[in-house]
Design a protein around this motif. Structure first.
Motif, mmCIF file in Angstrom:
data_model
loop_
_atom_site.group_PDB
_atom_site.id
_atom_site.type_symbol
_atom_site.label_atom_id
_atom_site.label_comp_id
_atom_site.label_asym_id
_atom_site.label_seq_id
_atom_site.Cartn_x
_atom_site.Cartn_y
_atom_site.Cartn_z
ATOM 1 N N PRO A 218 52.465 15.828 -14.981
ATOM 2 C CA PRO A 218 53.268 14.941 -14.139
ATOM 3 C C PRO A 218 52.772 14.937 -12.684
ATOM 4 O O PRO A 218 52.115 15.876 -12.262
ATOM 5 C CB PRO A 218 54.675 15.550 -14.232
ATOM 6 C CG PRO A 218 54.675 16.289 -15.526
ATOM 7 C CD PRO A 218 53.296 16.863 -15.644
ATOM 8 N N PRO A 219 53.078 13.892 -11.938
ATOM 9 C CA PRO A 219 52.515 13.758 -10.593
ATOM 10 C C PRO A 219 53.024 14.829 -9.630
ATOM 11 O O PRO A 219 54.161 15.277 -9.719
ATOM 12 C CB PRO A 219 52.959 12.363 -10.152
ATOM 13 C CG PRO A 219 54.159 12.058 -10.987
ATOM 14 C CD PRO A 219 53.923 12.732 -12.305
ATOM 15 N N LEU A 220 52.168 15.200 -8.691
ATOM 16 C CA LEU A 220 52.567 16.121 -7.636
ATOM 17 C C LEU A 220 53.631 15.494 -6.769
ATOM 18 O O LEU A 220 53.661 14.268 -6.573
ATOM 19 C CB LEU A 220 51.356 16.488 -6.778
ATOM 20 C CG LEU A 220 50.266 17.314 -7.471
ATOM 21 C CD1 LEU A 220 48.984 17.284 -6.631
ATOM 22 C CD2 LEU A 220 50.729 18.744 -7.665
ATOM 23 N N GLU A 221 54.495 16.324 -6.230
ATOM 24 C CA GLU A 221 55.554 15.845 -5.347
ATOM 25 C C GLU A 221 55.241 16.247 -3.914
ATOM 26 O O GLU A 221 54.278 16.955 -3.640
ATOM 27 C CB GLU A 221 56.898 16.379 -5.841
ATOM 28 C CG GLU A 221 57.256 15.841 -7.221
ATOM 29 C CD GLU A 221 58.518 16.400 -7.795
ATOM 30 O OE1 GLU A 221 59.103 17.340 -7.199
ATOM 31 O OE2 GLU A 221 58.955 15.919 -8.861
ATOM 32 N N ARG A 222 56.065 15.787 -2.984
ATOM 33 C CA ARG A 222 55.803 15.971 -1.575
ATOM 34 C C ARG A 222 55.607 17.438 -1.223
ATOM 35 O O ARG A 222 56.411 18.286 -1.569
ATOM 36 C CB ARG A 222 56.961 15.393 -0.754
ATOM 37 C CG ARG A 222 56.714 15.357 0.757
ATOM 38 C CD ARG A 222 57.841 14.652 1.484
ATOM 39 N NE ARG A 222 57.945 13.256 1.131
ATOM 40 C CZ ARG A 222 58.939 12.744 0.391
ATOM 41 N NH1 ARG A 222 59.900 13.531 -0.071
ATOM 42 N NH2 ARG A 222 58.974 11.459 0.103
ATOM 43 N N GLY A 223 54.537 17.738 -0.519
ATOM 44 C CA GLY A 223 54.260 19.090 -0.068
ATOM 45 C C GLY A 223 53.288 19.846 -0.947
ATOM 46 O O GLY A 223 52.809 20.925 -0.563
ATOM 47 N N PHE A 224 52.962 19.297 -2.140
ATOM 48 C CA PHE A 224 52.077 20.014 -3.071
ATOM 49 C C PHE A 224 50.750 19.282 -3.215
ATOM 50 O O PHE A 224 50.557 18.183 -2.757
ATOM 51 C CB PHE A 224 52.763 20.165 -4.435
ATOM 52 C CG PHE A 224 53.935 21.096 -4.385
ATOM 53 C CD1 PHE A 224 53.750 22.445 -4.540
ATOM 54 C CD2 PHE A 224 55.208 20.608 -4.129
ATOM 55 C CE1 PHE A 224 54.831 23.321 -4.478
ATOM 56 C CE2 PHE A 224 56.297 21.473 -4.068
ATOM 57 C CZ PHE A 224 56.105 22.827 -4.245
#
Length: 224
Positions: A218-224
């Motif tokens: 799954p896609p990376l989220e904010r900050g990663f």
């Protein structure tokens, strides 16, 4: 409450460092209760010292056999009250004795796109095979080596004829992003496992879906 984790590592500890950095920055909601190594001179121990993280060594060569070593590890990890055991460059196979003590609670990172190229030389094997995409995988650990359910994978391009060190630099860069991301999803209680399928619940107000040509899923989220 932060997710309580313990990190097992045998080497320099770059993935452990990524976790410690993101935890210190308030991006990763974990409490690193212990860094445990089987090698007295492992670089990860110095990284833990500098970060103020508890650390310990259980040198496997000082034990009569693997079972005795793993029994000591289990005791030490239980004392830490860790909820999740994170393998970050831990270079020894774990037996059912250890895994049975933490069922469904051990994570690993593999430097290839599983189920392709399992084993200790995943990146080198992928390069030798001539694949066009390689990468890394975070998965739950089961008795079969590199065979547990997958949480997140990242792909990187492979350039024909390139040196292994060049490919591994790209793979390591993604490792340092997807492993903390997987831990954050666990900390948020968003991971559910059914058989071999790992389901990620969306963050509030969002959906989990591809957004363009993703190399991470799954896609990376904010900050990663």
């Amino acid at each position: 409450m932060p997710l309580k984790i313990a990190i097992l590592a045998s080497g320099s500890g770059t993935n452990a460092q990524a976790m410690m950095d993101k935890a210190a920055a308030g991006i990763l909601d974990v409490d690193i209760r212990l860094v445990l190594s089987n090698r007295p001179g492992a670089g990860v121990l110095e990284r833990a010292r500098k970060a103020g993280v508890p650390r310990a060594v259980l040198d496997h060569t000082a034990f009569a056999d693997r079972a005795a070593h793993e029994a000591a590890m289990v005791e030490k990890l239980r004392e830490s009250e860790a909820e999740i055991i994170v393998l970050a460059g831990y270079m020894r196979l774990l037996t059912p004795l250890f895994l049975g003590a933490f069922p469904g609670r051990v994570l690993n990172l593999h430097p290839a796109l599983l189920p392709s190229f399992p084993g200790t030389h995943g990146g080198a094997d992928a390069l030798a095979y001539g694949v066009k995409l390689s990468g890394c995988s975070v998965h739950f650990v089961e008795e079969k080596m590199d065979g547990g359910p997958l949480i997140i994978q990242a792909a990187v391009p492979v350039i024909a004829g390139e040196a292994l060190e060049s490919l591994m630099r790209r793979i390591h860069a993604m490792e340092h992003r997807i492993y903390p991301q997987a831990l954050q999803w666990l900390a948020q209680g968003r991971i559910r496992v059914e058989g071999r399928q790992v389901y990620l619940a969306p963050a509030p107000g969002e959906t989990v879906r591809p957004d363009g040509d993703w190399f991470v899923w799954p896609p990376l989220e904010r900050g990663f």
